[in-house]
Write a protein that holds these residues in place. Structure first.
Motif, PDB file in Angstrom:
ATOM      1  N   SER A  67       0.807  -1.224   0.000  1.00 54.28           N
ATOM      2  CA  SER A  67       0.000   0.000   0.000  1.00 54.28           C
ATOM      3  C   SER A  67       0.839   1.273   0.000  1.00 54.28           C
ATOM      4  CB  SER A  67      -0.937  -0.001   1.208  1.00 54.28           C
ATOM      5  OG  SER A  67      -0.193  -0.056   2.414  1.00 54.28           O
ATOM      6  N   ASP A  68       2.174   1.163  -0.112  1.00 52.21           N
ATOM      7  CA  ASP A  68       3.007   2.369  -0.034  1.00 52.21           C
ATOM      8  C   ASP A  68       3.438   2.921  -1.391  1.00 52.21           C
ATOM      9  OD1 ASP A  68       5.050   0.707  -0.883  1.00 52.21           O
ATOM     10  OD2 ASP A  68       6.249   0.884   0.949  1.00 52.21           O
ATOM     11  N   GLY A  69       2.903   2.384  -2.484  1.00 55.90           N
ATOM     12  CA  GLY A  69       3.245   2.878  -3.812  1.00 55.90           C
ATOM     13  C   GLY A  69       4.492   2.258  -4.405  1.00 55.90           C
ATOM     14  N   SER A  70       5.089   1.288  -3.712  1.00 55.50           N
ATOM     15  CA  SER A  70       6.276   0.605  -4.218  1.00 55.50           C
ATOM     16  C   SER A  70       5.892  -0.369  -5.320  1.00 55.50           C
ATOM     17  CB  SER A  70       6.959  -0.210  -3.114  1.00 55.50           C
ATOM     18  OG  SER A  70       7.435   0.599  -2.090  1.00 55.50           O
ATOM     19  N   GLY A  71       6.855  -0.639  -6.176  1.00 60.27           N
ATOM     20  CA  GLY A  71       6.759  -1.765  -7.092  1.00 60.27           C
ATOM     21  C   GLY A  71       7.823  -2.743  -6.638  1.00 60.27           C
ATOM     22  N   PHE A  72       7.529  -4.036  -6.639  1.00 61.22           N
ATOM     23  CA  PHE A  72       8.522  -4.979  -6.150  1.00 61.22           C
ATOM     24  C   PHE A  72       8.311  -6.365  -6.715  1.00 61.22           C
ATOM     25  CE2 PHE A  72       5.100  -4.630  -3.117  1.00 61.22           C
ATOM     26  CZ  PHE A  72       4.830  -5.919  -2.692  1.00 61.22           C
ATOM     27  N   VAL A  73       9.331  -7.175  -6.569  1.00 59.33           N
ATOM     28  CA  VAL A  73       9.306  -8.575  -6.979  1.00 59.33           C
ATOM     29  C   VAL A  73       9.637  -9.404  -5.758  1.00 59.33           C
ATOM     30  CG1 VAL A  73      10.334 -10.321  -8.494  1.00 59.33           C
ATOM     31  CG2 VAL A  73      10.128  -7.945  -9.284  1.00 59.33           C
ATOM     32  N   VAL A 141       5.428 -10.214  -9.467  1.00 55.53           N
ATOM     33  CA  VAL A 141       5.765  -8.823  -9.762  1.00 55.53           C
ATOM     34  C   VAL A 141       4.563  -8.010  -9.320  1.00 55.53           C
ATOM     35  CG1 VAL A 141       6.303  -7.156 -11.571  1.00 55.53           C
ATOM     36  CG2 VAL A 141       7.179  -9.501 -11.738  1.00 55.53           C
ATOM     37  N   VAL A 142       4.774  -7.061  -8.410  1.00 54.47           N
ATOM     38  CA  VAL A 142       3.686  -6.302  -7.802  1.00 54.47           C
ATOM     39  C   VAL A 142       3.857  -4.820  -8.128  1.00 54.47           C
ATOM     40  CG1 VAL A 142       2.558  -5.714  -5.619  1.00 54.47           C
ATOM     41  CG2 VAL A 142       3.541  -8.001  -5.942  1.00 54.47           C
ATOM     42  N   LEU A 143       2.831  -4.242  -8.739  1.00 56.95           N
ATOM     43  CA  LEU A 143       2.859  -2.824  -9.108  1.00 56.95           C
ATOM     44  C   LEU A 143       1.732  -2.082  -8.395  1.00 56.95           C
ATOM     45  CD1 LEU A 143       3.332  -3.266 -12.961  1.00 56.95           C
ATOM     46  CD2 LEU A 143       5.098  -2.871 -11.227  1.00 56.95           C
ATOM     47  N   PRO A 144       1.955  -0.817  -7.998  1.00 58.82           N
ATOM     48  CA  PRO A 144       0.881  -0.070  -7.345  1.00 58.82           C
ATOM     49  C   PRO A 144      -0.267   0.161  -8.334  1.00 58.82           C
ATOM     50  CG  PRO A 144       2.756   1.365  -7.796  1.00 58.82           C
ATOM     51  CD  PRO A 144       3.167  -0.021  -8.174  1.00 58.82           C
ATOM     52  N   ALA A 145      -1.493   0.217  -7.798  1.00 59.61           N
ATOM     53  CA  ALA A 145      -2.672   0.428  -8.634  1.00 59.61           C
ATOM     54  C   ALA A 145      -3.687   1.295  -7.905  1.00 59.61           C
ATOM     55  CB  ALA A 145      -3.302  -0.918  -8.993  1.00 59.61           C
ATOM     56  N   ILE A 146      -4.590   1.862  -8.667  1.00 58.49           N
ATOM     57  CA  ILE A 146      -5.690   2.632  -8.092  1.00 58.49           C
ATOM     58  C   ILE A 146      -6.638   1.648  -7.399  1.00 58.49           C
ATOM     59  CG2 ILE A 146      -7.685   4.087  -8.654  1.00 58.49           C
ATOM     60  CD1 ILE A 146      -5.976   5.050 -11.096  1.00 58.49           C
ATOM     61  N   PRO A 147      -7.034   1.921  -6.154  1.00 57.46           N
ATOM     62  CA  PRO A 147      -7.911   0.989  -5.424  1.00 57.46           C
ATOM     63  C   PRO A 147      -9.241   0.770  -6.138  1.00 57.46           C
ATOM     64  CG  PRO A 147      -7.049   2.677  -3.954  1.00 57.46           C
ATOM     65  CD  PRO A 147      -6.676   3.087  -5.349  1.00 57.46           C
ATOM     66  N   LEU A 148      -9.742  -0.464  -6.063  1.00 54.57           N
ATOM     67  CA  LEU A 148     -11.049  -0.794  -6.628  1.00 54.57           C
ATOM     68  C   LEU A 148     -12.176  -0.456  -5.677  1.00 54.57           C
ATOM     69  CD1 LEU A 148     -10.386  -4.288  -8.239  1.00 54.57           C
ATOM     70  CD2 LEU A 148     -10.811  -2.121  -9.404  1.00 54.57           C
ATOM     71  N   ARG A 149     -11.915  -0.505  -4.380  1.00 55.74           N
ATOM     72  CA  ARG A 149     -12.951  -0.296  -3.358  1.00 55.74           C
ATOM     73  C   ARG A 149     -12.421   0.631  -2.285  1.00 55.74           C
ATOM     74  NH1 ARG A 149     -14.734  -6.564  -2.672  1.00 55.74           N
ATOM     75  NH2 ARG A 149     -15.372  -6.813  -4.795  1.00 55.74           N
ATOM     76  N   ASP A 150     -13.332   1.213  -1.519  1.00 57.74           N
ATOM     77  CA  ASP A 150     -12.925   2.081  -0.423  1.00 57.74           C
ATOM     78  C   ASP A 150     -12.263   1.305   0.700  1.00 57.74           C
ATOM     79  OD1 ASP A 150     -13.875   4.343  -1.686  1.00 57.74           O
ATOM     80  OD2 ASP A 150     -15.850   4.181  -0.777  1.00 57.74           O
ATOM     81  N   ALA A 151     -12.807   0.154   1.054  1.00 55.52           N
ATOM     82  CA  ALA A 151     -12.291  -0.641   2.167  1.00 55.52           C
ATOM     83  C   ALA A 151     -11.499  -1.820   1.617  1.00 55.52           C
ATOM     84  CB  ALA A 151     -13.426  -1.140   3.043  1.00 55.52           C
ATOM     85  N   VAL A 152     -10.189  -1.712   1.653  1.00 54.13           N
ATOM     86  CA  VAL A 152      -9.322  -2.773   1.164  1.00 54.13           C
ATOM     87  C   VAL A 152      -8.539  -3.328   2.334  1.00 54.13           C
ATOM     88  CG1 VAL A 152      -7.361  -3.337  -0.305  1.00 54.13           C
ATOM     89  CG2 VAL A 152      -9.130  -1.798  -1.142  1.00 54.13           C
ATOM     90  N   THR A 153      -8.569  -4.649   2.479  1.00 52.15           N
ATOM     91  CA  THR A 153      -7.806  -5.296   3.529  1.00 52.15           C
ATOM     92  C   THR A 153      -6.341  -5.336   3.142  1.00 52.15           C
ATOM     93  OG1 THR A 153      -9.708  -6.683   4.023  1.00 52.15           O
ATOM     94  CG2 THR A 153      -7.577  -7.426   4.873  1.00 52.15           C
ATOM     95  N   LYS A 154      -5.467  -4.969   4.028  1.00 50.25           N
ATOM     96  CA  LYS A 154      -4.035  -4.992   3.749  1.00 50.25           C
ATOM     97  C   LYS A 154      -3.540  -6.434   3.698  1.00 50.25           C
ATOM     98  CE  LYS A 154      -2.855  -0.442   5.156  1.00 50.25           C
ATOM     99  NZ  LYS A 154      -3.836   0.208   4.421  1.00 50.25           N
ATOM    100  N   ALA A 155      -2.438  -6.631   3.007  1.00 48.33           N
ATOM    101  CA  ALA A 155      -1.860  -7.971   2.884  1.00 48.33           C
ATOM    102  C   ALA A 155      -1.447  -8.485   4.248  1.00 48.33           C
ATOM    103  CB  ALA A 155      -0.672  -7.935   1.953  1.00 48.33           C
ATOM    104  N   SER A 156      -1.545  -9.776   4.440  1.00 51.37           N
ATOM    105  CA  SER A 156      -1.151 -10.415   5.689  1.00 51.37           C
ATOM    106  C   SER A 156      -0.070 -11.451   5.412  1.00 51.37           C
ATOM    107  CB  SER A 156      -2.341 -11.129   6.328  1.00 51.37           C
ATOM    108  OG  SER A 156      -3.410 -10.256   6.488  1.00 51.37           O
ATOM    109  N   PHE A 157       0.910 -11.523   6.291  1.00 55.15           N
ATOM    110  CA  PHE A 157       1.962 -12.529   6.137  1.00 55.15           C
ATOM    111  C   PHE A 157       2.093 -13.292   7.431  1.00 55.15           C
ATOM    112  CE2 PHE A 157       2.987  -9.566   2.843  1.00 55.15           C
ATOM    113  CZ  PHE A 157       3.328 -10.401   1.807  1.00 55.15           C
TER     114      PHE A 157
END
Length: 157
Positions: A67-73, A141-157
């Motif tokens: 959710s921080d705007g990073s792109g990463f692999v 490969v993960v790229l930042p995107a415009i949210p689809l919904r107002d309430a988005v659950t953050k990733a969990s590890f």
């Protein structure tokens, strides 16, 4: 099963010529022995290819990166019996299955993918589960995107 794929990073050497800047296995990177080792990250776009510093020298994958705007692999290893949380992220994810079989469960249906398959997850709610009795290894490969919904659950590890 440790992820021991090689990570070869290219760039410009001190003479300004293209060269290999680093060549090591993923398990030797910070966080490389975790279930989700980070291969590369860039804080924004377009990426800055200047310099020879390795941004992974001090970084490991964490939920905040989704959710921080990073792109990463990153790579991910899931053991038989694993079933993750249902979640969504504000990202566009290209997920490559390299070993084993995985189910992606969605709000309306699911799909099973195996070695060589690619899943393009466009920020929708989903869950990952291992199918069968062998571990699953994914590269994403993960790229930042415009949210689809107002309430988005953050990733969990």
């Amino acid at each position: 099963m440790a992820i021991t794929n090689r990570r070869i990073v290219t760039g410009l050497n001190s003479a300004g010529r293209s060269s290999v800047l680093s060549d090591d296995t993923i398990d030797k990177l910070p966080g490389g022995t975790s279930e989700h080792p980070l291969v590369w990250a860039t804080p924004g776009f377009p990426a800055n290819n200047e310099g020879s510093d390795d941004p992974m020298a001090k970084q490991a994958v964490g939920p905040e990166m989704f959710s921080d705007g990073s792109g990463f692999v990153f790579m991910s290893e899931m053991e038989p019996g694993y079933s993750g949380p249902f979640h969504a992220t504000n990202t566009l994810d290209f997920v490559f299955v390299t070993h084993g079989r995985v189910r992606i469960t969605l709000e309306d249906g699911d799909a099973i993918a195996g070695p060589g398959d690619i899943i393009v997850d466009r920020g929708v709610a989903h869950q990952w589960s291992v199918v069968g009795d062998e571990p699953v290894v994914l590269a994403a490969v993960v790229l930042p995107a415009i949210p689809l919904r107002d309430a988005v659950t953050k990733a969990s590890f």
